[in-house]
Enzyme design. Structure first.
Site: not given
Length: 469
Positions: A87, A89, A110, A122, A173, A180, A245-246, A255
């Site tokens: 997900g 993050g 992002k 973080d 972005r 994806r 996922d990319n 990404d």
């Protein structure tokens, strides 16, 4: 001055597909770069974006009316191993807008802070990855490669803790969507057929309206990825982290974490610090694309009808169509780099040249660009072997105009990006802005940018790139 008008479709899907989350905001946001050309393409008011309300949105401090503010759920195979929950993050999608021509785009921040998918992270980004993705993605757009785009880069005024303390930043972005292969896997591994069907309908409506059914959707996604990877290869681009996922279902490059462009050519070239065994090396990218598409196909099989044997047969046939589609796209791209129409004879010339380049690790960009002005020979030690190849190539009647459109003079070279990042960390953004301006015109000869076309000196070489997380 007008704020964006949002028209959000993803949040109309089942709520388990995303999490409502607000960006954490920035202590002292400062505008590093605003992409006015892209703003115009999107129908956004550049003056508003550059003003206090726009800066508040781009930094995550305040969102206009209608913003969605969500983190998307997805899974992913990372280096071949399934992670059932990843997900967004460190990214928050603030909404969708419809451009003047009717095209729909996501706006995503992002580095906007923690989300429910941050997994001990973080959620922040330091300055380096923001500037790298800005430069890489805008070059790709200028070179005609389907890609996400960078609308803005913002210095947050906050510090980010990695191996050391670094200045924080946020990038806005822009993507035709952020769905994806891993998004489908998230619901596939859970057996959530309802969500898979809703997601599939959403993707067909948004990206592939000509697809009459799920099988045709798969075929069109396979075709889009085949064409995309061929374009990567023709530029010497190495994505670096082609996890599922990319891989965007839209067929856009997404990404740019450890992404890099080759200097010296060799098919085994890799840069990513986490790609220890070369899974995502330059020459492996088409093979990985097929593997990723097979995971996508597996998610779609339950939607392809009650007869699962026939569904598996159709899905397999679609994925097995990738090599022919890729080879046709590769042939077209690389033959154009020699100024020749696609043919088996031209492919033979391409392969002979690549073999010569690999033996000496001749600079990928300089060799192909230098075919036009006769300087390619200077990139070789064994000039006799090159001369023999050149005589055969010239006898084929190359078209200089085709070559000029296929071979950029400048790429986002690793050492130039690192120099721009280091200067920016010290507060000097001039190298970044100069490089950005030059990369927006990659095929244009300009004397003031001549130094940016040169390969790195030995002391300047960058051999490892990092995800930035």
């Amino acid at each position: 001055m007008n704020a964006p008008i949002f028209d959000n479709s993803y949040t109309a899907l089942p709520p388990r597909m995303f999490a409502q989350v607000a960006p954490e905001g920035s202590t002292d946001p400062q505008l590093i770069a605003l992409n006015l050309d892209l703003a115009d393409r999107l129908g956004l008011d550049g003056d508003w974006l550059a003003g206090p309300e726009g800066l508040a949105m781009l930094s995550g401090n305040a969102l206009p009316r209608g913003a969605a503010s969500i983190a998307q759920a997805y899974a992913g195979h990372q280096f071949g191993h399934l992670s059932p929950q990843l997900g967004d993050g460190r990214a928050v999608m603030i909404g969708e807008i419809v451009a003047p021509d009717g095209a729909r785009f996501d706006l995503q921040l992002k580095g906007a802070g923690r989300t429910p998918f941050s997994r001990q992270g973080d959620g922040k980004s330091w300055l380096g990855p923001v500037l790298r993705e800005y430069l890489d993605s805008e070059f790709m757009a200028a070179a005609g490669v389907p890609t996400t785009r960078a609308l803005a880069a913002i210095a947050t005024g906050d510090m980010v803790y990695r191996e050391t303390i670094l200045p924080g930043a946020v990038m806005t972005r822009v993507a035709s969507s952020h769905v994806r292969v891993g998004t489908f896997e998230y619901f596939g591994v859970r057996g959530d057929i309802e969500a898979l069907r809703a997601l599939t309908d959403h993707i067909i409506a948004r990206h592939y309206p000509d697809a009459a059914d799920v099988s045709e959707l798969l075929e069109q996604v396979v075709g889009a990825q085949a064409g995309l990877v061929a374009q990567w290869m023709a530029l010497g681009f190495i994505h670096g982290v082609m996890n599922t996922d990319n891989m965007a279902i839209s067929g856009e490059t997404i990404d740019y974490g450890p992404a890099a462009f080759m200097d010296g050519y060799h098919p085994d070239t890799k840069f990513s610090s986490i790609d220890l065994h070369g899974r995502y090396a330059w020459a492996e990218q088409p093979h990985v694309a097929v593997w990723n598409l097979a995971q996508f196909a597996s998610c779609l099989i339950p939607l392809m009808g009650a007869d699962q044997d026939k569904a598996i047969e159709r899905a397999t046939r679609a994925v097995h169509g990738f090599p022919d589609l890729y080879q046709a796209a590769w042939k077209k791209r690389f033959c154009a780099k020699l100024g020749l129409p696609a043919s088996d004879a031209a492919v033979g010339l391409v392969n002979r040249l690549l073999d010569l380049m690999a033996k000496e690790r001749a600079d990928f960009t300089i060799v192909f660009a230098g075919l036009s002005d006769g300087t390619a020979r200077d990139a070789f030690i064994d000039t006799g072997a090159f001369d023999l190849w050149r005589d055969d190539w010239r006898s084929s009647g190359p078209d200089p105009e085709i070559m000029a459109r296929a071979n950029p003079l400048r790429i986002p070279r690793n050492h130039r990006i690192e120099q721009a990042i280091q200067a920016a960390v010290g507060g000097d953004y001039r190298p970044f802005h100069r490089l950005d301006a030059a990369l927006r015109h990659p095929f244009e000869m300009r004397e003031e940018w001549a130094d940016l076309s040169k390969p790195p000196l030995e002391a300047e070489r960058v051999t490892r790139t990092f995800c930035g997380t």
